[in-house]
Motif scaffolding. Sequence first.
Motif, PDB file in Angstrom:
ATOM      1  N   ALA A   1       0.808  -1.217   0.000  1.00 32.98           N
ATOM      2  CA  ALA A   1       0.000   0.000   0.000  1.00 32.98           C
ATOM      3  C   ALA A   1       0.846   1.274   0.000  1.00 32.98           C
ATOM      4  O   ALA A   1       0.388   2.319  -0.460  1.00 32.98           O
ATOM      5  N   LEU A   2       2.063   1.188   0.478  1.00 33.40           N
ATOM      6  CA  LEU A   2       2.890   2.381   0.681  1.00 33.40           C
ATOM      7  C   LEU A   2       3.104   3.213  -0.584  1.00 33.40           C
ATOM      8  O   LEU A   2       2.847   4.421  -0.574  1.00 33.40           O
ATOM      9  N   PRO A   3       3.555   2.641  -1.710  1.00 32.86           N
ATOM     10  CA  PRO A   3       3.779   3.480  -2.893  1.00 32.86           C
ATOM     11  C   PRO A   3       2.508   4.190  -3.384  1.00 32.86           C
ATOM     12  O   PRO A   3       2.544   5.383  -3.697  1.00 32.86           O
ATOM     13  N   GLY A   4       1.404   3.490  -3.412  1.00 35.33           N
ATOM     14  CA  GLY A   4       0.154   4.097  -3.874  1.00 35.33           C
ATOM     15  C   GLY A   4      -0.335   5.188  -2.950  1.00 35.33           C
ATOM     16  O   GLY A   4      -0.816   6.238  -3.400  1.00 35.33           O
ATOM     17  N   MET A   5      -0.236   4.962  -1.659  1.00 34.81           N
ATOM     18  CA  MET A   5      -0.645   5.988  -0.697  1.00 34.81           C
ATOM     19  C   MET A   5       0.234   7.231  -0.831  1.00 34.81           C
ATOM     20  O   MET A   5      -0.255   8.353  -0.779  1.00 34.81           O
ATOM     21  N   MET A   6       1.534   7.020  -1.018  1.00 32.70           N
ATOM     22  CA  MET A   6       2.426   8.171  -1.173  1.00 32.70           C
ATOM     23  C   MET A   6       2.100   8.938  -2.453  1.00 32.70           C
ATOM     24  O   MET A   6       2.115  10.165  -2.466  1.00 32.70           O
ATOM     25  N   ALA A   7       1.778   8.217  -3.525  1.00 33.24           N
ATOM     26  CA  ALA A   7       1.408   8.880  -4.777  1.00 33.24           C
ATOM     27  C   ALA A   7       0.119   9.682  -4.602  1.00 33.24           C
ATOM     28  O   ALA A   7      -0.015  10.789  -5.134  1.00 33.24           O
ATOM     29  N   ALA A   8      -0.812   9.142  -3.840  1.00 32.98           N
ATOM     30  CA  ALA A   8      -2.077   9.850  -3.600  1.00 32.98           C
ATOM     31  C   ALA A   8      -1.864  11.086  -2.732  1.00 32.98           C
ATOM     32  O   ALA A   8      -2.497  12.121  -2.955  1.00 32.98           O
ATOM     33  N   LEU A   9      -0.961  10.988  -1.774  1.00 29.38           N
ATOM     34  CA  LEU A   9      -0.718  12.090  -0.850  1.00 29.38           C
ATOM     35  C   LEU A   9       0.264  13.134  -1.385  1.00 29.38           C
ATOM     36  O   LEU A   9       0.363  14.226  -0.828  1.00 29.38           O
ATOM     37  N   CYS A  10       0.984  12.803  -2.444  1.00 30.22           N
ATOM     38  CA  CYS A  10       1.995  13.711  -3.018  1.00 30.22           C
ATOM     39  C   CYS A  10       1.696  13.926  -4.502  1.00 30.22           C
ATOM     40  O   CYS A  10       2.381  13.372  -5.370  1.00 30.22           O
ATOM     41  N   PRO A  11       0.710  14.730  -4.819  1.00 25.09           N
ATOM     42  CA  PRO A  11       0.305  14.880  -6.218  1.00 25.09           C
ATOM     43  C   PRO A  11       1.349  15.518  -7.128  1.00 25.09           C
ATOM     44  O   PRO A  11       1.280  15.337  -8.345  1.00 25.09           O
ATOM     45  N   SER A  12       2.330  16.222  -6.566  1.00 26.45           N
ATOM     46  CA  SER A  12       3.311  16.892  -7.428  1.00 26.45           C
ATOM     47  C   SER A  12       4.681  16.226  -7.435  1.00 26.45           C
ATOM     48  O   SER A  12       5.611  16.730  -8.060  1.00 26.45           O
ATOM     49  N   ILE A  13       4.811  15.085  -6.760  1.00 27.18           N
ATOM     50  CA  ILE A  13       6.107  14.403  -6.683  1.00 27.18           C
ATOM     51  C   ILE A  13       5.976  13.015  -7.299  1.00 27.18           C
ATOM     52  O   ILE A  13       5.119  12.233  -6.884  1.00 27.18           O
ATOM     53  N   PRO A  14       6.834  12.662  -8.277  1.00 24.18           N
ATOM     54  CA  PRO A  14       6.788  11.307  -8.815  1.00 24.18           C
ATOM     55  C   PRO A  14       7.190  10.274  -7.770  1.00 24.18           C
ATOM     56  O   PRO A  14       8.097  10.510  -6.975  1.00 24.18           O
ATOM     57  N   VAL A  15       6.486   9.143  -7.786  1.00 22.73           N
ATOM     58  CA  VAL A  15       6.762   8.055  -6.855  1.00 22.73           C
ATOM     59  C   VAL A  15       7.188   6.827  -7.657  1.00 22.73           C
ATOM     60  O   VAL A  15       6.533   6.447  -8.624  1.00 22.73           O
ATOM     61  N   ILE A  16       8.293   6.236  -7.231  1.00 29.79           N
ATOM     62  CA  ILE A  16       8.785   4.989  -7.819  1.00 29.79           C
ATOM     63  C   ILE A  16       8.518   3.885  -6.803  1.00 29.79           C
ATOM     64  O   ILE A  16       9.005   3.945  -5.677  1.00 29.79           O
ATOM     65  N   GLY A  17       7.751   2.884  -7.210  1.00 23.88           N
ATOM     66  CA  GLY A  17       7.444   1.774  -6.329  1.00 23.88           C
ATOM     67  C   GLY A  17       8.409   0.623  -6.541  1.00 23.88           C
ATOM     68  O   GLY A  17       8.719   0.266  -7.676  1.00 23.88           O
ATOM     69  N   VAL A  18       8.873   0.062  -5.442  1.00 24.70           N
ATOM     70  CA  VAL A  18       9.751  -1.103  -5.483  1.00 24.70           C
ATOM     71  C   VAL A  18       9.015  -2.261  -4.825  1.00 24.70           C
ATOM     72  O   VAL A  18       8.886  -2.305  -3.599  1.00 24.70           O
ATOM     73  N   PRO A  19       8.500  -3.204  -5.631  1.00 19.58           N
ATOM     74  CA  PRO A  19       7.858  -4.370  -5.030  1.00 19.58           C
ATOM     75  C   PRO A  19       8.912  -5.266  -4.394  1.00 19.58           C
ATOM     76  O   PRO A  19       9.960  -5.518  -4.986  1.00 19.58           O
ATOM     77  N   ILE A  20       8.638  -5.706  -3.177  1.00 23.35           N
ATOM     78  CA  ILE A  20       9.621  -6.489  -2.435  1.00 23.35           C
ATOM     79  C   ILE A  20       9.068  -7.878  -2.147  1.00 23.35           C
ATOM     80  O   ILE A  20       7.940  -8.018  -1.667  1.00 23.35           O
ATOM     81  N   ALA A  21       9.880  -8.872  -2.481  1.00 25.82           N
ATOM     82  CA  ALA A  21       9.534 -10.263  -2.176  1.00 25.82           C
ATOM     83  C   ALA A  21      10.055 -10.571  -0.790  1.00 25.82           C
ATOM     84  O   ALA A  21      11.252 -10.716  -0.590  1.00 25.82           O
ATOM     85  N   GLY A  22       9.181 -10.636   0.166  1.00 30.63           N
ATOM     86  CA  GLY A  22       9.585 -10.954   1.529  1.00 30.63           C
ATOM     87  C   GLY A  22      10.073 -12.383   1.627  1.00 30.63           C
ATOM     88  O   GLY A  22       9.714 -13.235   0.806  1.00 30.63           O
ATOM     89  N   SER A  23      10.865 -12.660   2.629  1.00 27.41           N
ATOM     90  CA  SER A  23      11.433 -13.994   2.776  1.00 27.41           C
ATOM     91  C   SER A  23      10.360 -15.055   2.985  1.00 27.41           C
ATOM     92  O   SER A  23      10.513 -16.188   2.567  1.00 27.41           O
ATOM     93  N   GLY A  24       9.247 -14.689   3.599  1.00 33.64           N
ATOM     94  CA  GLY A  24       8.178 -15.652   3.830  1.00 33.64           C
ATOM     95  C   GLY A  24       7.016 -15.493   2.861  1.00 33.64           C
ATOM     96  O   GLY A  24       5.981 -16.122   3.027  1.00 33.64           O
ATOM     97  N   ALA A  25       7.181 -14.649   1.845  1.00 38.91           N
ATOM     98  CA  ALA A  25       6.080 -14.375   0.924  1.00 38.91           C
ATOM     99  C   ALA A  25       5.830 -15.566   0.015  1.00 38.91           C
ATOM    100  O   ALA A  25       6.713 -15.997  -0.711  1.00 38.91           O
ATOM    101  N   ALA A  26       4.625 -16.061   0.056  1.00 42.26           N
ATOM    102  CA  ALA A  26       4.272 -17.226  -0.749  1.00 42.26           C
ATOM    103  C   ALA A  26       4.185 -16.899  -2.229  1.00 42.26           C
ATOM    104  O   ALA A  26       4.320 -17.780  -3.066  1.00 42.26           O
TER     105      ALA A  26
END
Length: 171
Positions: A69-94
């Motif tokens: 949720a973090l990248p999308g929320m930041m993009a919604a809250l920062c309309p004038s700043i570009p946001v780059i999202g980095v999807p992270i594969a957690g160690s326990g992520a199925a």
Amino acid sequence: MAQVGIVMGSDSDLSVMAKAAQSLEKFGISYTINIISAHREADVLVDYCNKAEQGETKVLIAGAGMAAALPGMMAALCPSIPVIGVPIAGSGAALGGNDAVYSILQMPPGIPVATVAVNGGANAGILAAKILAASDEAMAKKLREYTQNMKAEVMAKDAKLQELGYRDYTK
């Protein structure tokens, strides 16, 4: 204030997000790095984004796994700043980070998030540099030199391979 803000949802994301910081350091770009959970600290995230919007931050890099949720929320809250999202594969992520990819990619119209590969912190930093280079010729020059250096490294590796006598056995 720094040119780039790096934010991750958990300290378990640090190994990936540190690579974004290392990329920024190569180009002499100032940055801050924080852990802010979009789910557990919504008020802190809102405050961070308000300060970023009012400050000199030019690009945000947000790393998150699972629901991401973090990248999308930041993009919604920062309309004038570009946001780059980095999807992270957690160690326990199925799902191996695919859940994070889809969460970051599937933003509604008007709330874009640029997205790099799973665990692509290094490329996020380079993409931030490219965004800054659009209005900074000195940064553009650094990026051109960086690209030329990568090319030279590959050419040197090929020359070494040829020097060792390897042939194309596919013909």
